[in-house]
Structures are given as structure tokens and as C-alpha cells.
Design a protein around this motif. Sequence first.
Motif, PDB file in Angstrom:
ATOM      1  N   ARG A  94       0.947  -0.858  -0.094  1.00  0.00           N
ATOM      2  CA  ARG A  94      -0.144   0.282   0.288  1.00  0.00           C
ATOM      3  C   ARG A  94       0.714   1.590  -0.521  1.00  0.00           C
ATOM      4  N   VAL A  95       1.783   1.487  -0.743  1.00  0.00           N
ATOM      5  CA  VAL A  95       2.591   2.622  -0.547  1.00  0.00           C
ATOM      6  C   VAL A  95       2.044   3.773  -1.064  1.00  0.00           C
ATOM      7  N   ALA A  96       0.768   4.038  -1.922  1.00  0.00           N
ATOM      8  CA  ALA A  96       0.542   5.265  -1.624  1.00  0.00           C
ATOM      9  C   ALA A  96      -0.434   5.473  -1.047  1.00  0.00           C
ATOM     10  N   ASP A  97      -1.035   4.938  -0.108  1.00  0.00           N
ATOM     11  CA  ASP A  97      -1.848   4.508   1.670  1.00  0.00           C
ATOM     12  C   ASP A  97      -1.059   5.524   2.733  1.00  0.00           C
ATOM     13  N   LEU A  98       0.659   4.528   2.594  1.00  0.00           N
ATOM     14  CA  LEU A  98       1.545   5.402   3.541  1.00  0.00           C
ATOM     15  C   LEU A  98       2.065   6.335   2.860  1.00  0.00           C
ATOM     16  N   LEU A  99       2.028   6.987   2.298  1.00  0.00           N
ATOM     17  CA  LEU A  99       2.703   8.372   1.747  1.00  0.00           C
ATOM     18  C   LEU A  99       1.725   9.089   1.821  1.00  0.00           C
ATOM     19  N   ILE A 100       0.011   8.709   1.597  1.00  0.00           N
ATOM     20  CA  ILE A 100      -0.593   9.836   2.270  1.00  0.00           C
ATOM     21  C   ILE A 100      -0.364  10.101   3.472  1.00  0.00           C
ATOM     22  N   ALA A 101      -0.257   8.495   4.313  1.00  0.00           N
ATOM     23  CA  ALA A 101       0.102   8.698   5.714  1.00  0.00           C
ATOM     24  C   ALA A 101       0.677   9.912   5.808  1.00  0.00           C
ATOM     25  N   ALA A 102       1.958   9.678   5.310  1.00  0.00           N
ATOM     26  CA  ALA A 102       3.372  10.421   5.502  1.00  0.00           C
ATOM     27  C   ALA A 102       3.138  11.644   5.157  1.00  0.00           C
ATOM     28  N   THR A 103       1.925  12.541   4.538  1.00  0.00           N
ATOM     29  CA  THR A 103       1.852  13.956   4.612  1.00  0.00           C
ATOM     30  C   THR A 103       1.198  14.390   5.235  1.00  0.00           C
ATOM     31  N   ALA A 104       0.350  13.561   5.979  1.00  0.00           N
ATOM     32  CA  ALA A 104      -0.855  14.193   7.114  1.00  0.00           C
ATOM     33  C   ALA A 104       0.118  14.045   8.305  1.00  0.00           C
ATOM     34  N   HIS A 105       1.383  12.835   9.117  1.00  0.00           N
ATOM     35  CA  HIS A 105       1.990  13.596   9.682  1.00  0.00           C
ATOM     36  C   HIS A 105       3.291  14.578   9.471  1.00  0.00           C
ATOM     37  N   ALA A 106       3.671  14.400   8.264  1.00  0.00           N
ATOM     38  CA  ALA A 106       4.618  15.348   8.257  1.00  0.00           C
ATOM     39  C   ALA A 106       3.532  17.157   8.405  1.00  0.00           C
ATOM     40  N   ASN A 107       2.100  17.245   7.925  1.00  0.00           N
ATOM     41  CA  ASN A 107       1.945  18.466   8.291  1.00  0.00           C
ATOM     42  C   ASN A 107       0.982  18.548   9.293  1.00  0.00           C
ATOM     43  N   GLY A 108       0.761  17.222  10.633  1.00  0.00           N
ATOM     44  CA  GLY A 108       0.473  17.965  11.864  1.00  0.00           C
ATOM     45  C   GLY A 108      -1.250  17.146  11.294  1.00  0.00           C
ATOM     46  N   LEU A 109      -1.756  16.591  10.610  1.00  0.00           N
ATOM     47  CA  LEU A 109      -3.129  17.402  10.317  1.00  0.00           C
ATOM     48  C   LEU A 109      -3.545  15.423  10.560  1.00  0.00           C
ATOM     49  N   THR A 110      -4.793  14.933  11.416  1.00  0.00           N
ATOM     50  CA  THR A 110      -5.517  13.993  11.327  1.00  0.00           C
ATOM     51  C   THR A 110      -6.026  13.328   9.370  1.00  0.00           C
ATOM     52  N   LEU A 111      -5.804  12.055   9.508  1.00  0.00           N
ATOM     53  CA  LEU A 111      -6.375  11.927   8.047  1.00  0.00           C
ATOM     54  C   LEU A 111      -7.338  10.715   8.344  1.00  0.00           C
ATOM     55  N   TYR A 112      -8.349  11.290   7.524  1.00  0.00           N
ATOM     56  CA  TYR A 112     -10.522  10.941   7.192  1.00  0.00           C
ATOM     57  C   TYR A 112     -10.194   9.716   6.167  1.00  0.00           C
ATOM     58  N   THR A 113     -10.117   8.396   6.195  1.00  0.00           N
ATOM     59  CA  THR A 113     -10.345   8.190   5.412  1.00  0.00           C
ATOM     60  C   THR A 113     -11.180   6.625   5.148  1.00  0.00           C
ATOM     61  N   ARG A 114     -11.611   6.144   4.166  1.00  0.00           N
ATOM     62  CA  ARG A 114     -12.973   5.134   4.373  1.00  0.00           C
ATOM     63  C   ARG A 114     -12.414   3.627   4.850  1.00  0.00           C
ATOM     64  N   ASN A 115     -10.991   2.975   4.670  1.00  0.00           N
ATOM     65  CA  ASN A 115     -10.483   2.132   4.489  1.00  0.00           C
ATOM     66  C   ASN A 115      -9.325   2.061   5.805  1.00  0.00           C
ATOM     67  N   PRO A 116      -9.729   2.258   7.122  1.00  0.00           N
ATOM     68  CA  PRO A 116      -8.723   2.570   8.494  1.00  0.00           C
ATOM     69  C   PRO A 116      -8.102   0.959   8.336  1.00  0.00           C
ATOM     70  N   ILE A 117      -8.555   0.237   7.851  1.00  0.00           N
ATOM     71  CA  ILE A 117      -7.467  -1.225   7.967  1.00  0.00           C
ATOM     72  C   ILE A 117      -5.907  -0.948   7.458  1.00  0.00           C
ATOM     73  N   ASP A 118      -5.940   0.379   6.383  1.00  0.00           N
ATOM     74  CA  ASP A 118      -4.835  -0.074   5.571  1.00  0.00           C
ATOM     75  C   ASP A 118      -3.661   1.361   6.162  1.00  0.00           C
ATOM     76  N   PHE A 119      -3.973   1.201   7.167  1.00  0.00           N
ATOM     77  CA  PHE A 119      -3.307   2.694   8.147  1.00  0.00           C
ATOM     78  C   PHE A 119      -2.905   1.677   9.638  1.00  0.00           C
ATOM     79  N   VAL A 120      -3.895   0.115   9.576  1.00  0.00           N
ATOM     80  CA  VAL A 120      -2.782   0.082  11.129  1.00  0.00           C
ATOM     81  C   VAL A 120      -1.618  -0.038  11.700  1.00  0.00           C
ATOM     82  N   GLY A 121      -1.676   0.068  13.079  1.00  0.00           N
ATOM     83  CA  GLY A 121       0.174   0.091  13.201  1.00  0.00           C
ATOM     84  C   GLY A 121       0.857   1.750  13.286  1.00  0.00           C
ATOM     85  N   LEU A 122      -0.058   2.544  12.412  1.00  0.00           N
ATOM     86  CA  LEU A 122       0.356   4.410  12.456  1.00  0.00           C
ATOM     87  C   LEU A 122      -0.116   5.043  14.072  1.00  0.00           C
ATOM     88  N   ASP A 123      -0.657   4.259  14.890  1.00  0.00           N
ATOM     89  CA  ASP A 123      -1.139   4.769  16.107  1.00  0.00           C
ATOM     90  C   ASP A 123      -0.695   6.163  16.445  1.00  0.00           C
TER      91      ASP A 123
END
Length: 131
Positions: A94-123
Motif C-alpha cells: 500500500r505504498v500510495a496509502d503510506l505516502l498519504i499517511a506520511a503527508t498527514a504526519h508531516a503536516n500534523g493533520l488527522t487522516l480521514y479514510t474509508r479504509n482504516p485497516i490500511d493504516f493499522v500500526g500508525l497510531d
Amino acid sequence: MSQGLLDTSVVIDWNDPTVASSLPDTAAICAITFAELAAGPHLASTGSERARRQARLQQVEATFEPLPFDARVAWSYGQIVACVVESGRSHRRRVADLLIAATAHANGLTLYTRNPIDFVGLDSLIEVIGI
């Protein structure tokens, strides 16, 4: 006032009343989401689906200035991958999903998704809100 980064899955479904009522007050998208949306019309199997995807792409382009993929996001991506691997999951699927997560992290933003399972382990790095 809530602020958040919209995952591609949210942008695709934002006309769904459940999604629309769950969006942050201030929403952003990133260049990765824009790239996924730009690929959409080319991957559609029918003319009507291609038209629907093209209309969404144009709507998003008129509404948002995507957050860039920059050096801060690249550094965050390293941390995101490390968390995913530490949680026992593959970072390659899920490279694209993780790049989106990285953008949220770098910008201090909450990530809104329809697929939260794609982001397990990033809490420990980002807040993920499943819609």
C-alpha cells in the motif's frame, strides 16, 4: 475547528451522506491523492465510469491545492514504513496509502479514510478517523 487530510477513498465517496457528515471543518488533499484520481479515468472500464471519474478529478482540481510531496513528507514516510514493518505488515502493498499517511504526519493533520485497516500500526504517529 477540525482539520484533516482526506484519503483518496474519502474523496471518491464524499457525496455519500455518511462521508459528507463526517468531514473535518477544514479539509486538504495531497499530491498522492491527486495522482491516484488522475489515473482513475485512464483505468475505467466503461465510458460512463471514465466520465464519472473525470468529473470528480475536475471537481477536486477546482476545490483543492494539493499538499506537495516534499522532503518533510519523505522523512515522515521513513517513520511510517518503520511503524508498519514493526506491526508485522508489509509496506510494499500500500505504498500510495503510506505516502498519504506520511503527508498527514508531516503536516500534523488527522487522516480521514474509508479504509482504516490500511493504516493499522500508525497510531503512534497519526490520528486516523475511519468514516
